[in-house]
Design a protein around this motif. Sequence first.
Motif, mmCIF file in Angstrom:
data_model
loop_
_atom_site.group_PDB
_atom_site.id
_atom_site.type_symbol
_atom_site.label_atom_id
_atom_site.label_comp_id
_atom_site.label_asym_id
_atom_site.label_seq_id
_atom_site.Cartn_x
_atom_site.Cartn_y
_atom_site.Cartn_z
ATOM 1 N N SER A 13 0.801 -1.207 0.310
ATOM 2 C CA SER A 13 -0.032 -0.083 0.047
ATOM 3 C C SER A 13 0.859 1.137 0.094
ATOM 4 O O SER A 13 2.032 1.070 0.364
ATOM 5 C CB SER A 13 -0.834 0.109 1.232
ATOM 6 N N HIS A 14 0.236 2.223 -0.467
ATOM 7 C CA HIS A 14 1.044 3.470 -0.469
ATOM 8 C C HIS A 14 0.174 4.669 -0.532
ATOM 9 O O HIS A 14 -1.106 4.545 -0.948
ATOM 10 C CB HIS A 14 2.239 3.683 -1.627
ATOM 11 N N PHE A 15 0.508 6.045 -0.742
ATOM 12 C CA PHE A 15 -0.152 7.141 -1.189
ATOM 13 C C PHE A 15 0.785 8.082 -1.965
ATOM 14 O O PHE A 15 1.938 8.043 -1.557
ATOM 15 C CB PHE A 15 -0.911 7.598 0.000
ATOM 16 N N LEU A 25 -4.708 6.478 0.893
ATOM 17 C CA LEU A 25 -4.159 5.149 1.121
ATOM 18 C C LEU A 25 -4.741 3.995 0.235
ATOM 19 O O LEU A 25 -5.846 3.889 0.256
ATOM 20 C CB LEU A 25 -4.033 4.796 2.666
ATOM 21 N N HIS A 26 -3.980 3.308 -0.550
ATOM 22 C CA HIS A 26 -4.414 2.444 -1.312
ATOM 23 C C HIS A 26 -3.180 1.465 -1.779
ATOM 24 O O HIS A 26 -2.356 1.640 -1.515
ATOM 25 C CB HIS A 26 -5.202 2.755 -2.787
ATOM 26 N N GLY A 27 -3.655 0.293 -2.527
ATOM 27 C CA GLY A 27 -2.771 -0.832 -2.692
ATOM 28 C C GLY A 27 -2.466 -1.382 -4.100
ATOM 29 O O GLY A 27 -3.494 -0.813 -5.112
ATOM 30 N N HIS A 28 -1.335 -1.802 -4.351
ATOM 31 C CA HIS A 28 -1.178 -2.313 -5.772
ATOM 32 C C HIS A 28 -0.526 -3.609 -5.666
ATOM 33 O O HIS A 28 0.126 -4.243 -4.765
ATOM 34 C CB HIS A 28 0.051 -1.585 -6.557
ATOM 35 N N ASN A 29 -0.757 -4.713 -6.631
ATOM 36 C CA ASN A 29 -0.162 -5.716 -6.790
ATOM 37 C C ASN A 29 0.913 -5.511 -7.797
ATOM 38 O O ASN A 29 0.873 -5.627 -8.896
ATOM 39 C CB ASN A 29 -0.985 -6.949 -7.148
ATOM 40 N N TRP A 134 5.709 -2.541 -12.919
ATOM 41 C CA TRP A 134 4.150 -2.203 -13.193
ATOM 42 C C TRP A 134 3.401 -2.140 -11.816
ATOM 43 O O TRP A 134 3.621 -3.037 -11.110
ATOM 44 C CB TRP A 134 3.685 -3.524 -14.027
ATOM 45 N N GLU A 135 2.647 -1.093 -11.924
ATOM 46 C CA GLU A 135 1.597 -0.880 -10.590
ATOM 47 C C GLU A 135 0.395 -1.603 -10.952
ATOM 48 O O GLU A 135 -0.386 -1.765 -10.121
ATOM 49 C CB GLU A 135 1.788 0.549 -10.092
ATOM 50 N N ASN A 136 -0.063 -1.573 -12.177
ATOM 51 C CA ASN A 136 -1.240 -2.355 -12.627
ATOM 52 C C ASN A 136 -1.050 -2.714 -14.067
ATOM 53 O O ASN A 136 0.056 -2.511 -14.707
ATOM 54 C CB ASN A 136 -2.363 -1.643 -12.534
HETATM 55 ZN ZN ZN Z 1 -0.851 3.607 -6.136
#
Ligand code: ZN
Length: 144
Positions: A13-15, A25-29, A134-136
Motif C-alpha cells: 500500500s502507499h499514497f 491510502l491504497h494498494g497495488h499488486n 508495473w503498478e497495474n
Molecule cells: Zn498507487
Amino acid sequence: MLITVSGLGFAASHFLAGHPTCGRLHGHNYRVEIVCEGEPDDRGMVADFHDIRAAAAAVLDEVDHRTLLPGKSSEVSVAVEGDEVHVTGCKSLVLPREDVVVLPVRNTTCEELAVWLHDRLVEDVPSLVNVRLWENERSSAAYP
Ligand SMILES: [Zn+2]
C-alpha cells in the motif's frame, strides 16, 4: 545478448502526497521485470535465472505486504517512535512499525520505486540493465 526475468512481484500500500485520488491510502499488486545484458559465459548463460530471481526475491520481500512511505518527501514527515511510525503533513497516519518500510524516495511513485529497485538490485545483479515496475496492467515505469 539480453535476458529477461518476469513474473516477480509484491503487494504493497502507499499514497501519493497531494494527489487528488492517489493521495488516499491504497494498494497495488506490483509486477517486476528485470533485463540483464552480457555475453554468454562457458555455461552458455548471461546470468543464472535462478540467481536473478533469488536476488530480486530478497529485495522484494522487504516491501511485500507493507505500506511504502517516502523518506525524502517535502510534503509529509515520517518519524519512527518506538513501535509506531507517525506520518504528518498533508496526510496524518499512525502505523505499526513492522507494517511499514520507509524508502529513500521523494514520493512512492512507480517511477521512484523503479529507480529504488534498480539501485538495490544492481548491487547483487551486476549484469542488470533495466528494471520495469508495473503498478497495474496498464501502467509501468522502467529504469534506466
Ligand atoms: Zn498507487
